[in-house]
Write a protein that holds these residues in place. Structure first.
Motif, PDB file in Angstrom:
ATOM      1  N   ASP A 163      50.682  40.162  36.210  1.00  0.00           N
ATOM      2  CA  ASP A 163      50.144  41.138  35.255  1.00  0.00           C
ATOM      3  C   ASP A 163      48.709  40.793  34.851  1.00  0.00           C
ATOM      4  OD1 ASP A 163      52.461  42.578  35.309  1.00  0.00           O
ATOM      5  OD2 ASP A 163      53.268  41.765  33.435  1.00  0.00           O
ATOM      6  N   ASN A 164      48.467  39.511  34.588  1.00  0.00           N
ATOM      7  CA  ASN A 164      47.123  39.095  34.195  1.00  0.00           C
ATOM      8  C   ASN A 164      46.112  39.334  35.310  1.00  0.00           C
ATOM      9  OD1 ASN A 164      47.827  38.332  31.658  1.00  0.00           O
ATOM     10  ND2 ASN A 164      47.723  36.128  32.010  1.00  0.00           N
ATOM     11  N   THR A 165      46.514  39.022  36.540  1.00  0.00           N
ATOM     12  CA  THR A 165      45.618  39.209  37.682  1.00  0.00           C
ATOM     13  C   THR A 165      45.279  40.677  37.862  1.00  0.00           C
ATOM     14  OG1 THR A 165      46.557  37.269  38.778  1.00  0.00           O
ATOM     15  CG2 THR A 165      45.321  38.811  40.152  1.00  0.00           C
ATOM     16  N   GLU A 166      46.276  41.529  37.738  1.00  0.00           N
ATOM     17  CA  GLU A 166      46.042  42.971  37.884  1.00  0.00           C
ATOM     18  C   GLU A 166      45.157  43.486  36.755  1.00  0.00           C
ATOM     19  OE1 GLU A 166      48.523  47.188  38.353  1.00  0.00           O
ATOM     20  OE2 GLU A 166      49.592  45.276  38.211  1.00  0.00           O
ATOM     21  N   ASN A 167      45.396  43.006  35.550  1.00  0.00           N
ATOM     22  CA  ASN A 167      44.593  43.419  34.398  1.00  0.00           C
ATOM     23  C   ASN A 167      43.140  43.004  34.568  1.00  0.00           C
ATOM     24  OD1 ASN A 167      43.936  44.433  31.876  1.00  0.00           O
ATOM     25  ND2 ASN A 167      44.581  42.570  30.807  1.00  0.00           N
ATOM     26  N   LEU A 168      42.923  41.762  35.021  1.00  0.00           N
ATOM     27  CA  LEU A 168      41.560  41.272  35.235  1.00  0.00           C
ATOM     28  C   LEU A 168      40.860  42.084  36.312  1.00  0.00           C
ATOM     29  CD1 LEU A 168      39.340  39.222  34.645  1.00  0.00           C
ATOM     30  CD2 LEU A 168      40.416  37.677  36.300  1.00  0.00           C
ATOM     31  N   PHE A 169      41.579  42.415  37.366  1.00  0.00           N
ATOM     32  CA  PHE A 169      41.007  43.241  38.430  1.00  0.00           C
ATOM     33  C   PHE A 169      40.502  44.570  37.875  1.00  0.00           C
ATOM     34  CE2 PHE A 169      41.911  46.889  41.214  1.00  0.00           C
ATOM     35  CZ  PHE A 169      40.990  46.660  42.229  1.00  0.00           C
ATOM     36  N   HIS A 170      41.303  45.219  37.054  1.00  0.00           N
ATOM     37  CA  HIS A 170      40.913  46.525  36.507  1.00  0.00           C
ATOM     38  C   HIS A 170      39.726  46.400  35.552  1.00  0.00           C
ATOM     39  CE1 HIS A 170      44.001  48.912  38.381  1.00  0.00           C
ATOM     40  NE2 HIS A 170      44.976  48.138  37.905  1.00  0.00           N
ATOM     41  N   LEU A 171      39.702  45.325  34.780  1.00  0.00           N
ATOM     42  CA  LEU A 171      38.575  45.117  33.870  1.00  0.00           C
ATOM     43  C   LEU A 171      37.269  44.918  34.631  1.00  0.00           C
ATOM     44  CD1 LEU A 171      40.214  42.723  31.249  1.00  0.00           C
ATOM     45  CD2 LEU A 171      39.505  45.091  30.856  1.00  0.00           C
ATOM     46  N   LEU A 172      37.310  44.093  35.680  1.00  0.00           N
ATOM     47  CA  LEU A 172      36.115  43.832  36.484  1.00  0.00           C
ATOM     48  C   LEU A 172      35.676  45.093  37.219  1.00  0.00           C
ATOM     49  CD1 LEU A 172      37.043  40.327  37.959  1.00  0.00           C
ATOM     50  CD2 LEU A 172      35.352  40.809  36.184  1.00  0.00           C
TER      51      LEU A 172
END
Length: 260
Positions: free
Chosen positions: A183-192
């Motif tokens: 979840d964190n990895t996916e969230n970071l991807f979307h933020l970037l």
């Protein structure tokens, strides 16, 4: 006067040569900001000296400068200057200024008939400005992404009072199980991705004047000086000095846009 580097120093020494000003080139905006922070903390003890801190805009987010001003608003307002463009070289991307400089040399050669029009000079400068945009995108995206990463990981790691730093194994275990989760990895991807998309959207429909203010000034000015110095039959260094001289003597163009 603290400036970001030798390029700023060269321009400003030309304009301030008859003033009692020492220009100190540092290594980028971070060092200028660090110098400001240190001196602003002891500014009430300083008498008989004046300081100026000059930084490129580099299209940085406004929040960066707002946070810096909050440290010492009065000292910031009196001593800190942010250029109204990407960097100091952008102030010279002016077709009228180039036209005057070119004509100066062609007139001596009796070859004024071959002088390019202001419209053609403008077209060439804009073309080179557009070519510089990938470098601008990289700089802006990198800055924004660094801030995203810092905000994202701060509460998870160095801002987490429960994070166990006792051994390397415990750090690795927490990074795997608590930080780099799916979840964190996916969230970071979307933020970037969102930050990057916003940078590109900001340039999608900009006009030419804004483009010349935001492009990579060092790259564009260097290419334009090289191209038109050859057209004028002179060394690039001589053409650059003549360009600075015309900007200094003609308050209607270029450097005076800064009004600092």
């Amino acid at each position: 006067m603290f400036v970001e580097g030798s390029g700023d120093q060269a321009v400003l020494e030309y304009y301030l040569r008859d003033k009692n000003v020492e220009i100190k080139p540092l290594k980028g905006s971070n060092e200028v900001v660090a110098a400001f922070e240190k001196i602003s903390n002891i500014s009430r003890y300083i008498h008989g000296s004046k300081f100026v801190f000059l930084v490129d805009s580099d299209n940085k987010p406004e929040g960066i400068f707002e946070n810096l001003r909050a440290l010492n608003p009065d000292f910031y307002d009196s001593h800190f200057i942010r250029l109204p463009c990407h960097e100091i070289e952008n102030l010279f991307l002016d077709e009228k200024l180039f036209k005057k400089t070119i004509d100066k040399y062609l007139r001596v050669q009796g070859n004024e008939a071959s002088s390019p029009s202001e419209a053609s000079i403008r077209k060439y400068i804009v073309e080179k400005a557009r070519e510089s945009l990938p470098k601008v995108y990289k700089k802006e995206c990198s800055l924004l992404m660094q801030r995203v990463v810092e905000r994202f990981f701060a509460p998870c790691i160095w801002g987490n009072k429960d994070f166990d730093w006792s051994t390397a194994e415990s750090v690795e275990r927490q990074l795997t199980s608590e930080v780099f989760t799916e979840d964190n990895t996916e969230n970071l991807f979307h933020l970037l991705s969102s930050e990057a998309r916003q940078v590109y959207n900001n340039y999608e429909n900009i006009n030419e004047d804004t483009l010349l203010s935001k492009c990579d000034g060092k790259q564009v000015l260097g290419k334009c000086i090289w191209y038109y110095s050859h057209k004028a039959g002179v060394q690039a260094s001589a053409f650059r000095n003549a360009l600075y001289n015309h900007a200094y003597s003609n308050r209607a163009v270029s450097m005076t846009k800064c009004n600092t």
